[in-house]
Enzyme design. Sequence first.
Site, PDB file in Angstrom:
ATOM      1  N   LYS A  30     -17.423 -27.801   8.940  1.00  0.00           N
ATOM      2  CA  LYS A  30     -18.799 -27.297   8.871  1.00  0.00           C
ATOM      3  C   LYS A  30     -19.679 -28.255   8.062  1.00  0.00           C
ATOM      4  O   LYS A  30     -20.825 -28.535   8.428  1.00  0.00           O
ATOM      5  CB  LYS A  30     -18.808 -25.888   8.257  1.00  0.00           C
ATOM      6  CG  LYS A  30     -18.172 -24.842   9.174  1.00  0.00           C
ATOM      7  CD  LYS A  30     -17.898 -23.508   8.487  1.00  0.00           C
ATOM      8  CE  LYS A  30     -17.146 -22.566   9.430  1.00  0.00           C
ATOM      9  NZ  LYS A  30     -16.824 -21.256   8.829  1.00  0.00           N
ATOM     10  N   GLN A  53     -16.448 -18.182   3.202  1.00  0.00           N
ATOM     11  CA  GLN A  53     -15.355 -18.387   4.148  1.00  0.00           C
ATOM     12  C   GLN A  53     -14.296 -17.301   3.963  1.00  0.00           C
ATOM     13  O   GLN A  53     -13.857 -17.017   2.854  1.00  0.00           O
ATOM     14  CB  GLN A  53     -14.748 -19.793   3.936  1.00  0.00           C
ATOM     15  CG  GLN A  53     -13.715 -20.197   4.973  1.00  0.00           C
ATOM     16  CD  GLN A  53     -14.291 -20.374   6.368  1.00  0.00           C
ATOM     17  OE1 GLN A  53     -15.475 -20.691   6.535  1.00  0.00           O
ATOM     18  NE2 GLN A  53     -13.474 -20.164   7.383  1.00  0.00           N
ATOM     19  N   ASP A  80     -23.710 -16.380   9.097  1.00  0.00           N
ATOM     20  CA  ASP A  80     -22.496 -15.960   9.813  1.00  0.00           C
ATOM     21  C   ASP A  80     -22.758 -14.722  10.670  1.00  0.00           C
ATOM     22  O   ASP A  80     -21.949 -14.374  11.535  1.00  0.00           O
ATOM     23  CB  ASP A  80     -21.392 -15.610   8.803  1.00  0.00           C
ATOM     24  CG  ASP A  80     -20.326 -16.688   8.687  1.00  0.00           C
ATOM     25  OD1 ASP A  80     -20.149 -17.445   9.655  1.00  0.00           O
ATOM     26  OD2 ASP A  80     -19.675 -16.741   7.631  1.00  0.00           O
TER      27      ASP A  80
HETATM   28  N1  GUN Z   1     -12.970 -17.228   8.894  1.00  0.00           N
HETATM   29  C1  GUN Z   1     -12.658 -17.386  10.193  1.00  0.00           C
HETATM   30  N2  GUN Z   1     -13.775 -17.526  10.935  1.00  0.00           N
HETATM   31  C2  GUN Z   1     -14.804 -17.451  10.082  1.00  0.00           C
HETATM   32  C3  GUN Z   1     -16.216 -17.520  10.244  1.00  0.00           C
HETATM   33  O1  GUN Z   1     -16.762 -17.671  11.343  1.00  0.00           O
HETATM   34  N3  GUN Z   1     -16.948 -17.401   9.108  1.00  0.00           N
HETATM   35  C4  GUN Z   1     -16.390 -17.222   7.897  1.00  0.00           C
HETATM   36  N4  GUN Z   1     -17.197 -17.110   6.834  1.00  0.00           N
HETATM   37  N5  GUN Z   1     -15.087 -17.146   7.703  1.00  0.00           N
HETATM   38  C5  GUN Z   1     -14.310 -17.262   8.791  1.00  0.00           C
END
Ligand code: GUN
Length: 297
Positions: A54, A98, A121
């Site tokens: 990211k 995350q 998100d």
């Molecule tokens: N863990 C797995 N996929 C995601 C996501 O799209 N966002 C976040 N914050 N954590 C994750």
Amino acid sequence: MAFQLLNGRELSLTVLTEIAAGVRKLIAAGRRAPHLVAVLVGNDLASETYVAGKMRACEQCGFRSTTLRFGNDVTQAELLAAIAALNADDEVDGFIVQLPLPPHIAEQAVIEAIDPRKDVDGFHPMNVGRLSIGLPCFVGATPLGLITLLDRYGIDTTGKHCVVVGRSNIVGKPTAMLLMQKSNPGNCTVTVCHSATPDLARYTRMADILITAVGQPGLITSSMVSEGVVVLDVGITRQPCATARSGYRLVGDVDFDDVAPHCAAITPVPGGVGPMTIASLMRNTYLAATANPLDQS
Ligand code: GUN
């Protein structure tokens, strides 16, 4: 049947390039670059990899990016205080926490502490609720990535039967919601299957569009699909692999070699939905900085 490969890696680069062009215009107009913060707790290897991806994408878009790290022993109060500070920081357009979090932290309390206007998100109940009634909102990155794939590859969804396997809050539920909406992509008849569905194949065989998000390698085989189906494989499972440099390889829920010859179109794993998820997070961050969906009705 000759199938079309839905190349998420290639399409994600197109999306990132479009965003980067938008950022250059912002800068030229005297604005600052969009800023995404990722909150990373502990040292889960998969989470480290995802967050690194990211942050790399932020760089490709010309965004400012920050990773805020906490140890596994961080308290919930400390984490909530950090979120309150990010909510109040005018230099931060969007942030993500995350997941998964260590078991002593209540995930939902953390999600609900995020300002919905910075919730890129799309996990906050405000965004999920707005999605469910068709109001502008931050759509979760994976569902948005799936919709973007269908849209940019010109796959007509109207009147199609879409079968979603998996009912997670992150993928299954929001994806089903998006595809049933009166919009394009959308306008599907949607069936959601899950771990308590008896005779899964009975449903998957009825799919015009099959979306799997369960994390069970090889779950979907050729006997479970109809000719001409469009398959989007969200499953990403790490399997030990002696010949891979990293020591593992990524595999989807779909037995690709078995299923692909029966498809009109299919995503590979890796290089399908994964890169589109990251590109969609960048899209959401750009929106947060320029035209926040929560300011629209
Ligand atoms: N863990 C797995 N996929 C995601 C996501 O799209 N966002 C976040 N914050 N954590 C994750």
